[in-house]
Enzyme design. Structure first.
Site, short mmCIF file in Angstrom:
data_model
loop_
_atom_site.label_atom_id
_atom_site.label_comp_id
_atom_site.label_asym_id
_atom_site.label_seq_id
_atom_site.Cartn_x
_atom_site.Cartn_y
_atom_site.Cartn_z
N SER A 128 0.82 -1.21 0.00
CA SER A 128 0.00 0.00 0.00
C SER A 128 0.86 1.26 0.00
O SER A 128 1.96 1.28 0.56
CB SER A 128 -0.95 -0.01 1.20
OG SER A 128 -0.37 0.73 2.26
N LYS A 129 0.29 2.25 -0.63
CA LYS A 129 0.94 3.54 -0.79
C LYS A 129 1.31 4.14 0.57
O LYS A 129 2.21 4.95 0.69
CB LYS A 129 -0.07 4.45 -1.51
CG LYS A 129 0.46 5.74 -2.01
CD LYS A 129 -0.65 6.46 -2.77
CE LYS A 129 -0.24 7.89 -3.08
NZ LYS A 129 -1.27 8.66 -3.72
#
Ligand code: GLU
Length: 508
Positions: free
Chosen positions: A252-253
């Site tokens: 995830s970012k």
């Protein structure tokens, strides 16, 4: 049947590494079967879609060596390949369903929907829309219409039975219809939802196989029901495993560098990254690890795709990149590759104004600008704790900086300056003696260097974001609970000083 695959990214940000991953497998599958690979831009989210992100998608795919047969830039028999240019088609399809009694107008207001959710939470229900307008009489509909109330169009999902499909990777998947809500197809501004536009386009563009990430699997029953409502044959679906970080959680970012460009900017070879991505959830016969795209195209077998998540292990990528450097880049070509990557004239022209008056000898240039090229800066706690700041407070400031820059949308020097000033106000810490040193530490791994804001812009969003994440991790990270709390306070902006408030107390 002609094999036709597609990727359908939404241009709402710079391309995620997962977009390259999906593109690669769609390309491989299409080429293996002598078919076509299509690029469609799903830009129905008018507020978040941007042309510059579309261009960014094209560029990242080309950098990785991926070419498409039909798309917004190259055209093709099913133009337009940009959803924002196809709205009439979706409206027509949706009104056809309405006339056939397979969809209905729903006049429920957003406030009513919130209330429904709250009531349902209390009673332990599923929390979705309660279908209150599914069976309105023609008179009731006319009444609502007369009052000018806005409406959306929803699909009449069967109340009983099962939606079943055979996933080419995961096998038979069945979902009770009672778990599927009456999805919105057309919004009140007559723009389509993702579900409607995606299904209409896959049908119109004769897509034979929808190969996409696992995160879309919960949408597939909705899509199958839509195909049924239209009376169309659905394509074959194949859901690829999710990319996971080494912690086993979805990449995830928020925690990992997920931008495709981060890998380019850090100096990975596209051919090595391509090879690495084909290993994600896939294995070649004999467990061969180094192979070129043609080899995998020739021997591709969808049965070899795994069902569980694929770990994106950067150490493995580093190893693979080195194998490519040793075996595929001749020593006489090496400097050319490095020069093209980071020592090219265009990049140096950006650095010269920063160093011109700051070096005594040419040798000082490297000392001053090392951080533009180094992948692993040497962080120390002292760099992040000016004026007695605690490491966790520093981490909070850096986390808030990410949110602030995301809000401002452009990661450029002006916005960094605005964000930095805001951080100093909101956290109640000195701009020059606290915020600036922390930012120098994050981006340069030292407290002195060329001008901070210009350097940030030249370093670029992808590396800058990765360094912010790395610094937060170095400082001990922030738990989900702490992030939530910080987010609440940050959003509310209700206090003048976050650090002097007790947000960092051990109880929080
Ligand atoms: N627009 C979706 C995306 O952003 C497409 C998902 C799909 O492949 O159906 O990835």
């Amino acid at each position: 049947m002609e094999v036709r695959t597609r990727i359908a990214p939404s241009p709402t940000g710079h391309p995620h590494i997962g977009t390259l991953y999906m593109a690669l497998f769609n390309l491989i599958f299409a080429r293996h079967h002598g078919g076509k690979f299509i690029l469609r831009i799903e830009d129905t989210d008018q507020t978040r879609s941007r042309r510059e992100y579309e261009t960014s998608i094209f560029e990242s795919l080309k950098w990785l060596g991926i070419e498409w047969d039909e798309g917004p830039d190259v055209g093709g028999p099913y133009e337009s390949y940009r959803q924002s240019e196809r709205t009439e088609l979706y409206q027509k399809a949706c009104f056809d369903l309405l006339r056939a009694g397979k969809a209905y107008k729903c006049f429920t207001t957003p406030e009513e929907l919130i209330e429904m959710r709250l009531v349902s939470q209390k009673t332990g229900g599923k929390g979705g829309y309660d279908r209150r307008h599914r069976n309105l009489s023609p008179e009731e509909i006319a009444e609502f219409e007369k009052s000018g109330k806005p409406f959306v169009i929803r699909l009449k999902v069967p109340l009983a039975g099962e939606v079943v499909f055979q996933d080419a990777i995961k096998g038979r998947i069945s979902t009770p219809c009672s778990d599927v809500d009456d999805q919105v197809l057309l919004k009140s501004d007559l723009f389509p939802t993702y579900h409607l536009a995606n299904v209409v386009d896959d049908h119109e563009m004769r897509i034979s196989h929808v190969i996409r990430g696992d995160e879309w699997i919960s949408s597939t029953p909705k899509h199958i029901l839509l195909y049924e409502a239209f009376g169309w044959t659905p394509p074959i679906f194949a859901h690829m495993p999710l990319l996971l970080g080494i912690d086993g959680k979805k990449l995830s970012k928020r925690k990992n560098p997920t931008s495709a460009y981060f890998y380019r900017d850090s100096g990975y070879l596209p051919e090595a990254l391509r090879n690495f991505l084909t290993l994600m959830g896939y294995s070649m016969a004999g467990d061969k690890e180094i192979y070129n795209l043609d080899e995998v195209i020739q021997s591709f077998d969808i049965k070899r795709v795994g069902v569980s998540g694929a770990v994106f292990d950067v150490k493995k990528l580093d190893w693979m990149n080195q194998q490519y450097l040793i075996n595929s880049v001749k020593v006489e070509d090496l400097w050319g590759r490095i020069r093209d990557w980071g020592f090219n004239d265009a990049f140096m022209a950006k650095l010269m104004p920063l160093v011109h008056t700051r070096i005594k000898t040419f040798g000082d240039f490297i000392d001053l600008c090392d951080f533009f090229f180094i992948n692993h800066l040497k962080y120390t706690e002292a760099l992040f704790t000016p004026k007695g700041l605690k490491p966790e407070e520093s981490a909070q400031i850096l986390q808030a900086l990410i949110w602030n820059l995301d809000e401002l949308e452009q990661w450029n020097k002006t916005n960094l300056e605005i964000a930095a000033k805001r951080l100093s106000e909101v956290f109640g810490v000195h701009f020059k003696h606290v915020i600036i040193p922390i930012l120098f530490a994050t981006f340069m791994g030292k407290h002195q260097g060329p001008p901070l804001f210009d350097s940030f812009e030249i370093l670029g969003e992808h590396k800058a974001r990765a360094r912010l994440l790395k610094s937060i991790e170095f400082l001990g990270g922030l738990s989900n609970k702490k992030i939530e709390k910080l987010q609440e306070t940050w959003r509310a902006q209700s206090c003048n000083s976050l650090i002097s408030s007790n947000i960092t107390s051990p109880a929080s």
